[in-house]
Design a protein around this motif. Structure first.
Motif, short mmCIF file in Angstrom:
data_model
loop_
_atom_site.label_atom_id
_atom_site.label_comp_id
_atom_site.label_asym_id
_atom_site.label_seq_id
_atom_site.Cartn_x
_atom_site.Cartn_y
_atom_site.Cartn_z
N ILE A 216 10.62 15.93 -7.50
CA ILE A 216 9.75 14.67 -7.02
C ILE A 216 9.63 14.44 -5.51
O ILE A 216 8.43 14.15 -4.94
CB ILE A 216 10.32 13.47 -7.64
N PRO A 217 10.68 14.53 -4.59
CA PRO A 217 10.37 14.33 -3.08
C PRO A 217 9.70 15.50 -2.58
O PRO A 217 8.71 15.14 -1.82
CB PRO A 217 12.06 14.37 -2.69
N ILE A 218 9.54 16.76 -3.28
CA ILE A 218 8.64 17.67 -2.48
C ILE A 218 7.34 17.44 -2.97
O ILE A 218 6.48 17.64 -2.27
CB ILE A 218 9.10 19.16 -3.18
N ILE A 219 7.12 16.94 -4.36
CA ILE A 219 5.74 16.78 -4.72
C ILE A 219 5.10 15.57 -3.90
O ILE A 219 4.01 15.52 -3.30
CB ILE A 219 5.42 16.22 -6.13
N LEU A 220 6.04 14.56 -3.74
CA LEU A 220 5.61 13.31 -2.81
C LEU A 220 5.17 13.99 -1.37
O LEU A 220 4.22 13.29 -0.74
CB LEU A 220 6.73 12.26 -2.91
N LYS A 221 5.92 14.55 -0.83
CA LYS A 221 5.75 15.22 0.64
C LYS A 221 4.35 16.03 0.63
O LYS A 221 3.63 15.84 1.49
CB LYS A 221 6.83 16.02 1.00
N ALA A 222 4.14 16.78 -0.20
CA ALA A 222 2.98 17.47 -0.49
C ALA A 222 1.73 16.42 -0.42
O ALA A 222 0.65 16.55 0.32
CB ALA A 222 2.96 18.54 -1.64
N PHE A 223 1.81 15.30 -1.22
CA PHE A 223 0.79 14.41 -1.38
C PHE A 223 0.63 13.56 -0.17
O PHE A 223 -0.36 13.32 0.28
CB PHE A 223 1.01 13.48 -2.56
N THR A 224 1.84 13.26 0.55
CA THR A 224 1.62 12.31 1.73
C THR A 224 1.15 13.26 2.76
O THR A 224 0.34 12.64 3.61
CB THR A 224 3.04 11.84 2.12
N ASN A 225 1.27 14.53 2.77
CA ASN A 225 0.68 15.29 3.75
C ASN A 225 -0.97 15.47 3.67
O ASN A 225 -1.61 15.51 4.69
CB ASN A 225 1.63 16.68 4.07
N LEU A 226 -1.06 15.62 2.48
CA LEU A 226 -2.59 15.69 2.03
C LEU A 226 -3.25 14.55 2.53
O LEU A 226 -4.53 14.40 3.15
CB LEU A 226 -2.71 15.88 0.55
N GLY A 227 -2.64 13.33 2.11
CA GLY A 227 -3.09 12.28 2.43
C GLY A 227 -3.32 11.94 4.18
O GLY A 227 -4.26 11.50 4.56
N SER A 228 -2.30 12.30 4.91
CA SER A 228 -2.50 12.22 6.28
C SER A 228 -3.61 12.96 6.90
O SER A 228 -4.36 12.54 7.47
CB SER A 228 -1.32 13.02 7.04
N LEU A 229 -3.82 14.43 6.22
CA LEU A 229 -5.16 15.38 6.62
C LEU A 229 -6.09 14.62 6.45
O LEU A 229 -7.32 14.50 6.97
CB LEU A 229 -4.87 16.65 5.75
N TYR A 230 -6.56 14.02 5.17
CA TYR A 230 -7.41 13.55 4.69
C TYR A 230 -7.93 12.15 5.65
O TYR A 230 -9.17 12.03 6.05
CB TYR A 230 -7.40 12.85 3.16
N THR A 231 -6.96 11.41 5.93
CA THR A 231 -7.32 10.43 6.78
C THR A 231 -7.65 10.78 8.21
O THR A 231 -8.65 10.07 9.01
CB THR A 231 -5.99 9.17 7.00
N LEU A 232 -7.11 11.77 8.69
CA LEU A 232 -7.50 12.29 10.01
C LEU A 232 -8.91 12.75 9.75
O LEU A 232 -9.70 12.61 10.90
CB LEU A 232 -6.59 13.38 10.48
N TYR A 233 -9.28 13.37 8.93
CA TYR A 233 -10.60 13.92 8.64
C TYR A 233 -11.77 12.89 8.72
O TYR A 233 -12.70 12.77 9.12
CB TYR A 233 -10.61 14.72 7.34
N THR A 234 -11.23 11.71 7.83
CA THR A 234 -12.12 10.51 7.76
C THR A 234 -12.45 9.87 9.27
O THR A 234 -13.59 9.67 9.73
CB THR A 234 -11.61 9.48 6.97
N HIS A 235 -11.20 9.74 10.01
CA HIS A 235 -11.17 9.28 11.18
C HIS A 235 -12.22 10.04 12.20
O HIS A 235 -12.88 9.61 12.96
CB HIS A 235 -9.84 9.05 11.89
N SER A 236 -12.16 11.43 12.06
CA SER A 236 -12.85 12.40 12.99
C SER A 236 -14.20 12.33 12.72
O SER A 236 -15.13 12.34 13.51
CB SER A 236 -12.44 13.69 12.77
N ARG A 237 -14.56 11.95 11.36
CA ARG A 237 -16.15 11.93 11.26
C ARG A 237 -16.87 10.58 11.75
O ARG A 237 -17.95 10.49 11.88
CB ARG A 237 -16.41 11.78 9.56
N VAL A 238 -16.04 9.39 11.85
CA VAL A 238 -16.62 8.03 12.33
C VAL A 238 -16.31 8.09 13.79
O VAL A 238 -16.63 7.26 14.33
CB VAL A 238 -16.17 7.05 11.35
N ARG A 239 -15.71 9.15 14.43
CA ARG A 239 -15.20 8.80 15.61
C ARG A 239 -16.27 8.82 16.84
O ARG A 239 -16.42 7.84 17.53
CB ARG A 239 -14.37 10.23 16.15
N SER A 240 -17.38 9.57 16.53
CA SER A 240 -18.45 9.56 17.38
C SER A 240 -19.34 7.99 17.45
O SER A 240 -19.88 7.93 18.36
CB SER A 240 -19.75 10.53 17.14
#
Length: 329
Positions: A216-240
């Motif tokens: 379970i911790p390993i699965i949660l770590k994978a999801f939290t990191n995917l969430g972090s990458l998605y959040t950064l991608y979203t921020h980058s799109r609206v940055r301009s």
């Protein structure tokens, strides 16, 4: 448990089979253990000093990193050093009482290590998703975040409770061991082995441990990191369109932090994932590859502890400055 020398190799007897450890494997393992001790001690010392002396910026993340590095360091000192001593041929044994204490401590520290890395990943995801950065008072000292310290204390307390069965169901014997748990052992050490009332109860505890505490911790770590990458991608799109927003200005720095944390968590997933597969293959489906699987599990357990300080040094300014200063003198 006894050690025997045959053709320059140490045969570790105590798992229902003999596991040969060559001098090369022992030397490589010793190097990884020393890297883990020196690296994590440096992380605790350097970042700990910055937390004490600095009163602004990065305090929470630094405390979480210190907590993770401290758990790495304690695992190396309490578990991996005795493993190295055993590998070089010294026969060490403990009384039943000491085995119960040691097994409990080993499970406790490894468990804290698992959840501390998850806490780091989850904290970074929460940081990225904040609407605005936390206001920092630059005019005076800032107190330690009590809620964060309470959360970290809870990790240590709950995992201490989890380790209680290791204290109860362990003993010292000079016979074979038939059960391995990722949290504590990939082979007997100091004569300490699991001593469950029955094989079924032992496998039940091992399965519960694997699912709740390891998978379970390993699965949660994978999801939290995917969430972090998605959040950064979203921020980058609206940055301009939001150049003046405080959060948007922090995107490059947060992206660098995300890469470091993602590397750390991926290193952990590969390390522990390999160990989980190897150990549980040994527990449930032993065969000709059992010896090889336990050797793989043994090195997989140390890789994260040894390499995580180097990954942190890439992304942490204080650590980089300290290392550059040390190497230049």
């Amino acid at each position: 448990m006894s050690d025997h020398e045959i053709d320059g190799e140490t045969l570790l007897v105590g798992m229902g089979l003999c596991v040969s450890v060559s001098p090369v494997q022992t030397a490589f393992y010793l190097i990884l253990v020393m890297l883990g001790i020196l690296g994590n001690a440096t992380v605790v010392g350097v970042i700990g000093m910055s937390v004490v002396t600095d009163h602004i910026g990065g305090l929470k993340s630094d405390i979480i990193i210190i907590n993770m590095a401290l758990s790495n360091l304690l695992v190396s000192v309490m578990r991996n050093i005795p493993l190295v001593i055993s590998d070089i041929g010294l026969q060490l044994y403990s009384s039943k009482e000491w085995c119960q204490i040691l097994m409990g401590v080993w499970v406790w520290l490894r468990s804290v290590n698992v959840w501390s890395t998850l806490f780091l990943s989850a904290f970074h995801l929460q940081t990225l998703r904040r609407v605005a950065p936390t206001m920092v008072n630059h005019n005076g000292p800032r107190s330690l975040p009590k809620s964060l310290l309470l959360s970290l204390a809870l990790i240590w307390l709950l995992n201490f409770i989890y380790s209680i069965p290791a204290h109860i169901f362990s003993t010292n014997v000079n016979s074979t061991e038939t059960l391995m748990l990722v949290s504590s052992a990939t082979r007997p050490l100091l004569g300490c082995v699991w001593n469950f009332p029955s094989s079924s109860s032992g496998l039940a505890y091992a399965t519960t441990s694997m699912v709740i505490h390891e998978a379970i911790p390993i699965i949660l770590k994978a999801f939290t990191n995917l969430g972090s990458l998605y959040t950064l991608y979203t921020h980058s799109r609206v940055r301009s369109s939001a150049q003046d927003a405080p959060v948007m200005k922090r995107v490059p720095a947060e992206r660098r932090a995300a890469k470091v944390i993602l590397t750390l968590i991926m290193l952990f997933i590969v390390s522990w994932g390999t160990s989980i597969i190897s150990v549980n293959s040994f527990n449930y489906n032993r065969g000709p590859s059992a010896e090889f699987l336990l050797v793989v599990a043994r090195f997989a357990n140390i890789i994260f502890i040894a390499m995580s300080p180097a990954v942190l040094a890439v992304g942490h300014r204080r650590l980089r400055s300290f290392i550059k200063s040390t190497l230049s003198h």
